[in-house]
Design a protein around this motif. Structure first.
Motif, PDB file in Angstrom:
ATOM      1  N   HIS A 141      48.883  30.313  38.811  1.00 58.53           N
ATOM      2  CA  HIS A 141      48.106  30.350  40.047  1.00 58.53           C
ATOM      3  C   HIS A 141      47.994  31.762  40.610  1.00 58.53           C
ATOM      4  CE1 HIS A 141      52.367  29.728  41.177  1.00 58.53           C
ATOM      5  NE2 HIS A 141      52.075  30.571  42.142  1.00 58.53           N
ATOM      6  N   SER A 142      48.524  32.761  39.920  1.00 57.20           N
ATOM      7  CA  SER A 142      48.485  34.136  40.412  1.00 57.20           C
ATOM      8  C   SER A 142      47.158  34.790  40.063  1.00 57.20           C
ATOM      9  CB  SER A 142      49.640  34.936  39.789  1.00 57.20           C
ATOM     10  OG  SER A 142      49.434  36.324  39.955  1.00 57.20           O
ATOM     11  N   ASP A 143      46.510  35.407  41.054  1.00 58.64           N
ATOM     12  CA  ASP A 143      45.228  36.070  40.818  1.00 58.64           C
ATOM     13  C   ASP A 143      45.394  37.251  39.867  1.00 58.64           C
ATOM     14  OD1 ASP A 143      42.335  36.474  41.545  1.00 58.64           O
ATOM     15  OD2 ASP A 143      43.126  38.391  42.227  1.00 58.64           O
ATOM     16  N   SER A 144      46.470  38.024  40.033  1.00 63.22           N
ATOM     17  CA  SER A 144      46.677  39.185  39.161  1.00 63.22           C
ATOM     18  C   SER A 144      46.913  38.754  37.717  1.00 63.22           C
ATOM     19  CB  SER A 144      47.862  40.025  39.662  1.00 63.22           C
ATOM     20  OG  SER A 144      49.065  39.273  39.663  1.00 63.22           O
ATOM     21  N   SER A 185      45.914  35.987  36.333  1.00 59.24           N
ATOM     22  CA  SER A 185      44.689  35.414  35.773  1.00 59.24           C
ATOM     23  C   SER A 185      43.740  36.521  35.324  1.00 59.24           C
ATOM     24  CB  SER A 185      44.007  34.496  36.791  1.00 59.24           C
ATOM     25  OG  SER A 185      43.498  35.237  37.891  1.00 59.24           O
ATOM     26  N   GLN A 186      43.722  37.639  36.068  1.00 64.86           N
ATOM     27  CA  GLN A 186      42.882  38.767  35.671  1.00 64.86           C
ATOM     28  C   GLN A 186      43.415  39.436  34.408  1.00 64.86           C
ATOM     29  OE1 GLN A 186      41.219  41.482  38.679  1.00 64.86           O
ATOM     30  NE2 GLN A 186      42.200  40.215  40.217  1.00 64.86           N
ATOM     31  N   HIS A 229      42.343  41.315  46.038  1.00 69.20           N
ATOM     32  CA  HIS A 229      42.051  39.891  45.855  1.00 69.20           C
ATOM     33  C   HIS A 229      40.631  39.591  46.299  1.00 69.20           C
ATOM     34  CE1 HIS A 229      42.434  35.513  46.635  1.00 69.20           C
ATOM     35  NE2 HIS A 229      43.388  35.552  45.721  1.00 69.20           N
ATOM     36  N   TRP A 230      40.025  38.545  45.728  1.00 68.81           N
ATOM     37  CA  TRP A 230      38.637  38.207  46.066  1.00 68.81           C
ATOM     38  C   TRP A 230      38.457  37.896  47.547  1.00 68.81           C
ATOM     39  CZ3 TRP A 230      37.717  33.590  48.389  1.00 68.81           C
ATOM     40  CH2 TRP A 230      38.684  32.578  48.216  1.00 68.81           C
TER      41      TRP A 230
END
Length: 334
Positions: free
Chosen positions: A68-71, A73-74, A272-273
Motif C-alpha cells: 500500500h506504499s506509494d513509494s 509502488s513507484q 505523493h499524488w
C-alpha cells in the motif's frame, strides 16, 4: 505451436525467436514481427525446457514489505517496466514487514531458480545479513544503503537538510520534526540527521528541535501533531519524514485553528499524488522512485552477467552503491 512455427509465421529465423524470448539483441522490426505472432497465437515457451537447455529461468524475485506504499509502488513500476523490456518475468514476495518471512522468501526464491533477487525497503539485522551473505544468486537492495550489499538508494540526508534549510530561511523559530522509526536507516535515521545538520548550518542547537515519531500513515501524523501542539503550541513549522504524515499533520493543524503557512509551515517527503490536491498544496522532496527501480534492474542484470562470466560465482562487492538525487518541490504550504 513451436518456436519453428512462430519463426515461420513471423518471417524470421528460429534463432531470432529465441533471442526475442531470451531478451537478446534483435532489431525493432523483427521484434515487432515476432510480437504480433506471439500475441495472435498466444504462444508461450516452455519455461522448464528453457531452463534445462540454457540454465536460465528468465525470472527475477521481487520482495516487498508493503503493497500500500506509494513509494514502493513507484519503485515496483520502474522494476516491472525494466524487466519487461528485457523479456523477463517476476515473482512477487510479500513480507508484511516480517523479517523472518523476508529471510524465508529469499531462500525459497533461490530454490525456485530465480536468476536474481530485488529486495525493497528493508531493515537490516544479523539474520538478514547472514542470509544475504549466503545467497547464491545476485541480490540488489532498493531504498536502503547497506554496507557490502549492492544497493540503489536515495540521498535522504541531504534532501532533508535542504528542505529544513528552506524553512529556516523563512525565519521559522519553533520547528518540529515528525520522523519514523530509526530501524529504517533511510526514512528514519538519515532523514533525521539531515534535519539536524540544517540546524547546525544555521547556528541552531539540535536540542531546539521539537520531535515526534509517527508510523507511515496519515492517521499517525494527525495524532502525533495533536500531541505536539498540546505540548508546544508555539510550533510555527513542521517537517515530516513522509508526505502521508504531513497530510495528517496538516489536518490536525487546521482542526486546531492554525492557518497554513501563515501560522505554521509544513513540508514532507515523497511527492505523493495528493500533494497538489491538498489545501494548500504540500511542499515536498521529490525522490526518483521509478528511476530507483529501473537502475536496480540494470545493476542486477550487470551482476547476473558477471556471475555467468565467473562460471556461476556471485562476487558481492562493496563498491556497487548507487545514490540517486532529489528535487525540492515548493508549493503553498511553506
Amino acid at each position: 505451436m513451436t518456436i519453428k512455427e512462430v519463426a515461420r509465421l513471423a518471417g524470421v529465423s528460429s534463432a531470432a525467436v529465441s533471442r526475442y524470448f531470451n531478451g537478446g539483441s534483435l532489431s525493432e522490426e523483427k521484434r515487432e514481427q515476432i510480437r504480433k505472432v506471439v500475441e495472435k497465437t498466444d504462444y508461450t515457451p516452455n519455461a522448464a525446457a528453457h531452463l534445462m537447455r540454457t540454465g536460465r529461468s528468465r525470472m527475477i524475485g521481487v520482495i516487498v514489505p508493503h503493497i500500500h506504499s506509494d513509494s514502493l509502488s513507484q519503485i515496483s513500476s520502474g522494476i516491472m517496466r525494466a524487466l519487461d523490456a528485457e523479456g523477463y518475468s517476476f515473482i512477487l514476495g510479500y513480507t508484511g514487514g516480517d523479517t523472518k518471512k523476508e529471510v524465508r522468501i529469499i531462500e525459497e526464491m533461490q530454490h525456485a531458480q530465480m536468476e536474481g533477487i530485488l529486495l525493497m525497503g528493508t531493515v537490516m539485522n544479523r539474520t538478514l545479513r547472514e542470509t544475504i551473505d549466503r545467497c547464491k544468486v545476485p541480490l540488489v537492495v532498493t531504498g536502503q544503503c547497506f554496507d557490502g550489499v549492492p544497493s540503489v538508494y536515495h540521498d535522504d540526508e541531504n534532501a532533508l537538510r535542504k528542505l529544513t534549510g528552506l524553512m529556516l530561511k523563512k525565519n521559522r523559530k519553533h520547528l518540529a520534526y515528525i520522523g519514523v522509526t530509526e530501524t529504517d536507516a533511510a526514512a528514519g535515521l538519515s532523514r533525521r540527521k539531515g534535519v539536524e545538520k540544517a540546524f547546525k548550518d544555521f547556528g541552531r542547537e539540535k536540542s531546539e528541535l521539537i520531535r515526534g515519531t509517527a508510523d507511515f500513515s496519515v492517521e499517525s501524523g494527525h495524532s502525533v501533531m495533536e500531541e505536539l501542539l498540546k505540548e508546544h503550541p508555539e510550533i510555527d513549522g513542521v517537517i515530516c519524514a513522509t508526505d502521508l504524515i504531513a497530510h495528517g499533520a496538516m489536518r490536525a493543524l487546521r482542526e486546531a485553528g492554525k492557518k497554513i503557512p501563515k501560522d505554521v509551515a509544513v513540508a514532507g517527503v515523497g511527492d505523493h499524488w495528493a500533494d497538489e490536491a491538498s489545501a494548500p498544496p504540500l511542499t515536498t522532496v521529490k525522490l526518483f522512485f521509478r528511476e530507483c527501480g529501473k537502475m536496480a534492474v540494470e545493476l542486477l542484470f550487470k551482476l547476473i552477467r558477471e556471475k555467468e562470466e565467473a562460471e556461476g560465482v556471485w562476487e558481492k562487492r562493496k563498491d556497487i552503491q548507487v545514490k540517486l538525487g532529489y528535487t525540492i518541490v515548493e508549493r503553498g504550504s511553506l
